[in-house]
Scaffold this active site. Structure first.
Site, mmCIF file in Angstrom:
data_model
loop_
_atom_site.group_PDB
_atom_site.id
_atom_site.type_symbol
_atom_site.label_atom_id
_atom_site.label_comp_id
_atom_site.label_asym_id
_atom_site.label_seq_id
_atom_site.Cartn_x
_atom_site.Cartn_y
_atom_site.Cartn_z
ATOM 1 N N ARG A 28 71.550 33.438 69.116
ATOM 2 C CA ARG A 28 70.470 34.249 69.716
ATOM 3 C C ARG A 28 70.262 35.586 69.011
ATOM 4 N NH1 ARG A 28 72.768 32.332 74.592
ATOM 5 N NH2 ARG A 28 71.617 30.492 75.266
ATOM 6 N N LYS A 32 57.930 39.388 60.161
ATOM 7 C CA LYS A 32 57.542 37.978 60.296
ATOM 8 C C LYS A 32 58.596 37.107 59.617
ATOM 9 C CE LYS A 32 52.535 38.401 60.779
ATOM 10 N NZ LYS A 32 51.200 38.087 60.230
ATOM 11 N N GLU A 50 48.766 41.635 45.957
ATOM 12 C CA GLU A 50 48.940 42.351 47.240
ATOM 13 C C GLU A 50 48.755 43.863 47.040
ATOM 14 O OE1 GLU A 50 49.222 40.697 50.022
ATOM 15 O OE2 GLU A 50 49.924 38.719 49.354
ATOM 16 N N LYS A 75 52.004 49.405 54.594
ATOM 17 C CA LYS A 75 52.346 48.263 55.460
ATOM 18 C C LYS A 75 53.130 48.731 56.692
ATOM 19 C CE LYS A 75 53.566 43.659 56.141
ATOM 20 N NZ LYS A 75 53.770 42.321 55.651
ATOM 21 N N GLU A 113 49.800 42.070 65.771
ATOM 22 C CA GLU A 113 48.479 41.761 65.218
ATOM 23 C C GLU A 113 47.391 41.583 66.270
ATOM 24 O OE1 GLU A 113 48.975 39.188 61.838
ATOM 25 O OE2 GLU A 113 46.867 38.596 61.903
ATOM 26 N N ARG A 165 46.516 45.288 62.452
ATOM 27 C CA ARG A 165 47.289 44.528 61.463
ATOM 28 C C ARG A 165 46.425 43.507 60.711
ATOM 29 N NH1 ARG A 165 53.596 42.489 62.008
ATOM 30 N NH2 ARG A 165 53.746 41.646 59.918
ATOM 31 N N ASN A 196 44.970 41.102 56.304
ATOM 32 C CA ASN A 196 44.494 39.745 56.004
ATOM 33 C C ASN A 196 43.302 39.727 55.069
ATOM 34 O OD1 ASN A 196 46.419 38.587 57.606
ATOM 35 N ND2 ASN A 196 45.127 38.571 59.438
ATOM 36 N N HIS A 223 42.738 37.003 52.615
ATOM 37 C CA HIS A 223 43.629 35.906 52.999
ATOM 38 C C HIS A 223 42.929 34.801 53.791
ATOM 39 C CE1 HIS A 223 46.650 38.643 51.590
ATOM 40 N NE2 HIS A 223 47.644 37.831 51.911
ATOM 41 N N HIS A 257 43.885 31.641 51.991
ATOM 42 C CA HIS A 257 44.726 30.599 52.610
ATOM 43 C C HIS A 257 44.056 29.231 52.534
ATOM 44 C CE1 HIS A 257 47.184 33.593 55.263
ATOM 45 N NE2 HIS A 257 47.763 33.372 54.101
ATOM 46 N N HIS A 277 50.306 32.056 45.861
ATOM 47 C CA HIS A 277 49.616 32.816 46.911
ATOM 48 C C HIS A 277 48.727 33.938 46.329
ATOM 49 C CE1 HIS A 277 49.083 34.749 50.796
ATOM 50 N NE2 HIS A 277 49.507 35.892 50.272
#
Ligand code: ADP
Ligand code: ZN
Length: 361
Positions: A111, A133, A175, A217, A227, A231, A235, A238, A242, A254
């Site tokens: 946990r 993330k 980026e 960031k 988000e 946030r 993107n 993206h 994506h 990417h």
């Protein structure tokens, strides 16, 4: 640098240019067990640093396929077998793949155990190591299983970049350019005036650029960790990027895909919103200068791209959500939101316009 995570008043530290052997040894004294997870490429280059008594070294194959249930399961079992307990520390040494996987293991094992990121790729330094993330991929798509989980520390050693292949440097530059467009005109101008290969020699410049990107960031995720609005500015490029990655079954990198994504989303911002033509051209030029428009698609794939965008976990109804610049350095805000909904029909027009007027391949 100290980062507030906004969760339970937790804080974590970002340290620069640390002596890794000493750092790991210090942690071995502080924890019951310490394990470090890395990939085979990095292990080959840096195995001498990892030869430390008592340190458990875990290795994975490089690449996205390692972000899987099978690999996670093997590592979980290995850690438990070696008597890992709650007072143990897991360190991820590697790029985004190692970071995402290590983070998810740390979040779920017993946990939650302490986590330290040592990002070694440009992408991981400026992007994936910050923001909490973590996750693995499913057969249904990338990063669909995971959690938000912050490290106790991030250790950035720019020396790692000396062994990073050119192609991977380019992914990180994608980026970095994004940060310039969404939040920092000065950074964008600096990149415009830099030599294409500045990452190879200009150490002072590199350190200041990395810090700037990390700061952007951090500020954004501190204000909006989950988000709900702000946030989303991260993107930019993206939404379309994506879809292009998926079109190529994730075989193209990417950064290369979001490079094209940023070009097309900037055309959208110019044609339908406030981005000036002059700014659009500057964006296209900088992407070309750093070789970030080498992936493309053809007219027969446009419908498929639109389907992929609609399937994305970030989209709700039939329209598609974008964060778009109104000028270089600023994402537009409409009705207090940093996102806009755009219809499939409009995006289709822009995807076709890109092929007819902007494609450079
Ligand atoms: P990213 O960091 O771009 O999200 P990966 O974790 O897949 O993606 O890393 C990209 C590739 O670069 C991998 O093959 C990884 O082994 C390699 N790599 C990462 N950091 C370094 C480094 N400092 N030196 C050499 N290769 C590296
Ligand atoms: Zn990205």
């Amino acid at each position: 640098m100290i980062v507030n995570t906004t969760i339970k008043n937790q804080k974590y530290r970002i340290s620069f240019d640390v002596n890794l052997k000493k750092f790991i040894k210090r942690n071995l004294n502080n924890y019951y067990k310490v394990a470090i997870l890395t990939d085979n490429n990095l292990y080959k280059i840096y195995k001498d640093i990892l030869k430390i008594k008592g340190l458990l070294v875990l290795k994975i194959k490089p690449g996205e396929t390692s972000k899987s249930h099978i690999v996670k399961n093997r590592l979980d079992e290995e850690l438990l077998r070696s008597k890992f307990n709650r007072n143990s520390l897991l360190i991820g040494l590697g790029g985004g793949v190692v970071g995402d996987l290590t983070g998810f293991i740390a979040a779920t094992l017993l946990r939650g155990v302490d986590l330290i990121h040592i990002p070694t790729s440009l992408v991981a330094i400026v992007d994936s190591s910050i923001g909490g993330k973590t996750g693995i991929n499913s057969n249904m798509g990338k990063n669909l299983i995971g959690s938000f989980y912050n490290p106790t520390e991030i250790v950035v050693n720019t020396k790692f970049l000396e062994t990073l292949p050119d192609k991977e440097i380019r992914q990180g530059l994608g980026e970095i350019i994004k940060y310039g467009i969404i939040k920092d005109l000065k950074l964008f101008r600096k990149l415009e005036s830099s030599n294409v290969r500045f990452m190879e020699n200009n150490k002072k410049d590199i350190a200041s650029i990395l810090k700037k990107c990390m700061e952007i960031k951090i500020k954004v995720v501190q204000k909006d960790f989950k988000e709900s609005d702000l946030r989303s500015i991260l993107n930019f490029g993206h939404t379309i990027g994506h879809a292009i990655e998926k079109l190529y079954s994730y075989k193209k990198s990417h950064g290369d895909c979001i490079g094209v994504g940023m070009a097309i989303e900037s055309i959208l911002a110019h044609e339908y919103f406030d981005l000036k033509h002059e700014d659009l051209l500057k964006i296209i030029n900088i992407l070309d200068k750093f070789g970030l428009r080498r992936v493309t698609y053809n007219i027969n794939q446009v419908e498929l791209l639109l389907d992929y965008m609609q399937l994305d976990k970030k989209n709700k109804g039939s329209s598609i959500t974008f964060s778009l610049p109104c000028k270089i350095g600023t994402i537009m805000k409409i009705k207090d939101k940093h996102t806009v909904e755009v219809s499939r029909k409009t995006i289709k027009k822009v995807l076709i316009k890109y092929l007819n007027e902007f494609k450079n391949i």
